[in-house]
Write a protein that holds these residues in place. Structure first.
Motif, PDB file in Angstrom:
ATOM      1  N   MET A  34       0.599  -1.318  -0.292  1.00 27.67           N
ATOM      2  CA  MET A  34       0.034   0.362  -0.085  1.00 27.67           C
ATOM      3  C   MET A  34       0.830   1.409   0.149  1.00 27.67           C
ATOM      4  SD  MET A  34      -3.088  -0.641   2.881  1.00 27.67           S
ATOM      5  CE  MET A  34      -3.752  -0.069   1.846  1.00 27.67           C
ATOM      6  N   GLY A  35       0.265   2.502  -0.513  1.00 28.36           N
ATOM      7  CA  GLY A  35       0.896   3.436  -0.725  1.00 28.36           C
ATOM      8  C   GLY A  35       0.270   5.118  -0.880  1.00 28.36           C
ATOM      9  N   TRP A  36       0.965   5.876  -0.431  1.00 28.43           N
ATOM     10  CA  TRP A  36       0.942   7.130  -1.087  1.00 28.43           C
ATOM     11  C   TRP A  36       1.470   8.034  -1.632  1.00 28.43           C
ATOM     12  CZ3 TRP A  36      -3.593   8.780   1.238  1.00 28.43           C
ATOM     13  CH2 TRP A  36      -4.284   8.008   1.855  1.00 28.43           C
ATOM     14  N   TYR A  37       0.853   7.884  -2.707  1.00 29.36           N
ATOM     15  CA  TYR A  37       1.420   9.440  -4.033  1.00 29.36           C
ATOM     16  C   TYR A  37       0.320  10.637  -4.042  1.00 29.36           C
ATOM     17  CZ  TYR A  37       3.006   5.106  -6.657  1.00 29.36           C
ATOM     18  OH  TYR A  37       3.536   3.506  -6.515  1.00 29.36           O
ATOM     19  N   ARG A  38       1.280  11.471  -4.604  1.00 25.01           N
ATOM     20  CA  ARG A  38       0.445  12.676  -4.698  1.00 25.01           C
ATOM     21  C   ARG A  38       1.040  13.855  -5.571  1.00 25.01           C
ATOM     22  NH1 ARG A  38       4.789  16.175   0.591  1.00 25.01           N
ATOM     23  NH2 ARG A  38       6.687  16.154  -1.533  1.00 25.01           N
ATOM     24  N   VAL A  48       5.374   9.027  -1.832  1.00 26.29           N
ATOM     25  CA  VAL A  48       5.681   9.494  -0.925  1.00 26.29           C
ATOM     26  C   VAL A  48       5.948   8.769  -0.238  1.00 26.29           C
ATOM     27  CG1 VAL A  48       4.416  11.204   1.282  1.00 26.29           C
ATOM     28  CG2 VAL A  48       3.367  10.995  -1.536  1.00 26.29           C
ATOM     29  N   ALA A  49       5.074   7.487  -0.190  1.00 27.07           N
ATOM     30  CA  ALA A  49       5.830   6.835   0.598  1.00 27.07           C
ATOM     31  C   ALA A  49       4.912   4.866   0.622  1.00 27.07           C
ATOM     32  CB  ALA A  49       5.628   6.546   2.276  1.00 27.07           C
ATOM     33  N   SER A  50       5.526   3.976   0.861  1.00 25.84           N
ATOM     34  CA  SER A  50       5.014   2.991   0.065  1.00 25.84           C
ATOM     35  C   SER A  50       5.180   1.913   1.710  1.00 25.84           C
ATOM     36  CB  SER A  50       5.623   2.064  -0.570  1.00 25.84           C
ATOM     37  OG  SER A  50       6.457   1.473  -0.779  1.00 25.84           O
ATOM     38  N   ILE A  51       4.635   1.535   2.112  1.00 22.32           N
ATOM     39  CA  ILE A  51       4.874  -0.202   3.029  1.00 22.32           C
ATOM     40  C   ILE A  51       3.923  -1.019   2.529  1.00 22.32           C
ATOM     41  CG2 ILE A  51       2.628   0.372   3.932  1.00 22.32           C
ATOM     42  CD1 ILE A  51       3.202  -0.105   6.846  1.00 22.32           C
ATOM     43  N   THR A  52       5.222  -2.172   2.665  1.00 22.13           N
ATOM     44  CA  THR A  52       4.587  -3.435   2.517  1.00 22.13           C
ATOM     45  C   THR A  52       4.039  -4.090   3.411  1.00 22.13           C
ATOM     46  OG1 THR A  52       6.512  -4.505   3.009  1.00 22.13           O
ATOM     47  CG2 THR A  52       6.529  -4.125   0.788  1.00 22.13           C
ATOM     48  N   TYR A  59      10.383   5.537   1.483  1.00 22.48           N
ATOM     49  CA  TYR A  59      10.009   7.471   1.809  1.00 22.48           C
ATOM     50  C   TYR A  59      10.712   8.297   0.228  1.00 22.48           C
ATOM     51  CZ  TYR A  59       7.938   6.478   6.180  1.00 22.48           C
ATOM     52  OH  TYR A  59       7.340   5.929   7.583  1.00 22.48           O
ATOM     53  N   ALA A  60       9.825   8.609   0.098  1.00 20.70           N
ATOM     54  CA  ALA A  60      10.259  10.093  -0.522  1.00 20.70           C
ATOM     55  C   ALA A  60      11.211  10.720   0.047  1.00 20.70           C
ATOM     56  CB  ALA A  60       9.643  10.797  -1.098  1.00 20.70           C
ATOM     57  N   ASP A  61      13.192  11.075  -0.652  1.00 19.45           N
ATOM     58  CA  ASP A  61      13.614  12.075   0.771  1.00 19.45           C
ATOM     59  C   ASP A  61      12.957  12.972   0.846  1.00 19.45           C
ATOM     60  OD1 ASP A  61      16.442  11.784  -1.749  1.00 19.45           O
ATOM     61  OD2 ASP A  61      15.153  10.111  -0.126  1.00 19.45           O
ATOM     62  N   VAL A  63       9.988  13.706   2.416  1.00 26.28           N
ATOM     63  CA  VAL A  63       8.773  13.568   3.595  1.00 26.28           C
ATOM     64  C   VAL A  63      10.157  13.442   4.459  1.00 26.28           C
ATOM     65  CG1 VAL A  63       7.550  13.665   1.330  1.00 26.28           C
ATOM     66  CG2 VAL A  63       8.174  11.606   2.695  1.00 26.28           C
ATOM     67  N   LYS A  64      11.266  12.555   4.129  1.00 30.24           N
ATOM     68  CA  LYS A  64      11.733  11.744   5.269  1.00 30.24           C
ATOM     69  C   LYS A  64      12.112  12.359   6.172  1.00 30.24           C
ATOM     70  CE  LYS A  64      14.746   7.969   1.965  1.00 30.24           C
ATOM     71  NZ  LYS A  64      15.453   7.779   2.083  1.00 30.24           N
ATOM     72  N   GLY A  65      11.383  11.235   7.404  1.00 23.42           N
ATOM     73  CA  GLY A  65      12.387  12.454   9.075  1.00 23.42           C
ATOM     74  C   GLY A  65      10.126  12.665   9.117  1.00 23.42           C
ATOM     75  N   ARG A  66       9.877  13.414   8.352  1.00 24.40           N
ATOM     76  CA  ARG A  66       8.516  14.216   8.343  1.00 24.40           C
ATOM     77  C   ARG A  66       7.530  13.730   8.971  1.00 24.40           C
ATOM     78  NH1 ARG A  66       7.185  18.479   5.753  1.00 24.40           N
ATOM     79  NH2 ARG A  66       8.421  17.308   3.611  1.00 24.40           N
ATOM     80  N   PHE A  67       7.339  11.981   7.143  1.00 29.57           N
ATOM     81  CA  PHE A  67       6.465  11.505   7.486  1.00 29.57           C
ATOM     82  C   PHE A  67       6.478  10.278   7.766  1.00 29.57           C
ATOM     83  CE2 PHE A  67       4.270  14.120   3.503  1.00 29.57           C
ATOM     84  CZ  PHE A  67       4.614  15.650   4.480  1.00 29.57           C
ATOM     85  N   THR A  68       5.388   9.433   8.313  1.00 27.48           N
ATOM     86  CA  THR A  68       5.151   7.844   8.872  1.00 27.48           C
ATOM     87  C   THR A  68       4.522   7.197   8.413  1.00 27.48           C
ATOM     88  OG1 THR A  68       6.888   8.779  10.850  1.00 27.48           O
ATOM     89  CG2 THR A  68       5.395   6.549  10.714  1.00 27.48           C
ATOM     90  N   ILE A  69       4.385   6.433   7.191  1.00 23.75           N
ATOM     91  CA  ILE A  69       2.870   5.607   7.254  1.00 23.75           C
ATOM     92  C   ILE A  69       3.053   3.722   7.872  1.00 23.75           C
ATOM     93  CG2 ILE A  69       5.207   4.132   5.243  1.00 23.75           C
ATOM     94  CD1 ILE A  69       2.090   4.258   3.763  1.00 23.75           C
ATOM     95  N   SER A  70       1.686   3.793   8.090  1.00 20.72           N
ATOM     96  CA  SER A  70       2.012   2.499   8.549  1.00 20.72           C
ATOM     97  C   SER A  70       0.242   1.926   8.123  1.00 20.72           C
ATOM     98  CB  SER A  70       1.363   2.761  10.341  1.00 20.72           C
ATOM     99  OG  SER A  70       0.478   3.681  10.379  1.00 20.72           O
TER     100      SER A  70
END
Length: 124
Positions: A34-38, A48-52, A59-61, A63-70
């Motif tokens: 699953m993932g988030w795109y913008r 933006v970010a994805s998770i298996t 993570y996209a560079d 947003v690293k350190g600011r966004f968290t996917i779960s």
């Protein structure tokens, strides 16, 4: 068809936070990634970010350190916690999922689905 419904977008001031949610529904299915795109006006859609399914994240560079996917596999839901938001984060955010779905005429087949998008605006 597996449907994805996003929620949680809105207007926030720079430095603020938002949490996006995306719920998958539609029959019997299993989700792999699953993932988030913008997509901002005039720009291409970007990851933006994805998770298996096992919890591995990417993570996209920008947003690293600011966004968290779960994700909550039991609820077929993926989240994006966005902190320290910047004006350049302004975009329509889309949820994406892929996996396998059961079809009564032929068993499990792969699927890929997109949500309808939710607007995130970062502005003072």
């Amino acid at each position: 068809q597996v449907q994805l419904v996003e929620s949680g977008g809105g207007l926030v001031q720079p430095g603020g936070s938002l949490r996006l949610s995306c719920v998958a529904s539609g029959g019997s299915f299993s989700i792999n990634a699953m993932g988030w795109y913008r997509q901002a006006p005039g720009n291409q859609r970007e990851l933006v970010a994805s998770i298996t399914s096992g919890g591995g994240t990417n993570y996209a560079d920008s947003v690293k350190g600011r966004f968290t996917i779960s994700r909550d596999n039991g609820k077929n839901t993926v989240y994006l916690q966005m902190n320290r938001l910047k004006p350049e984060d302004t975009a329509v955010y889309y949820c994406n999922a892929d996996g396998r779905r059961w079809y009564s005429d032929g068993g499990y087949r792969p699927f890929g689905s997109w949500g309808q998008g939710t607007q995130v605006t970062v502005s003072s």
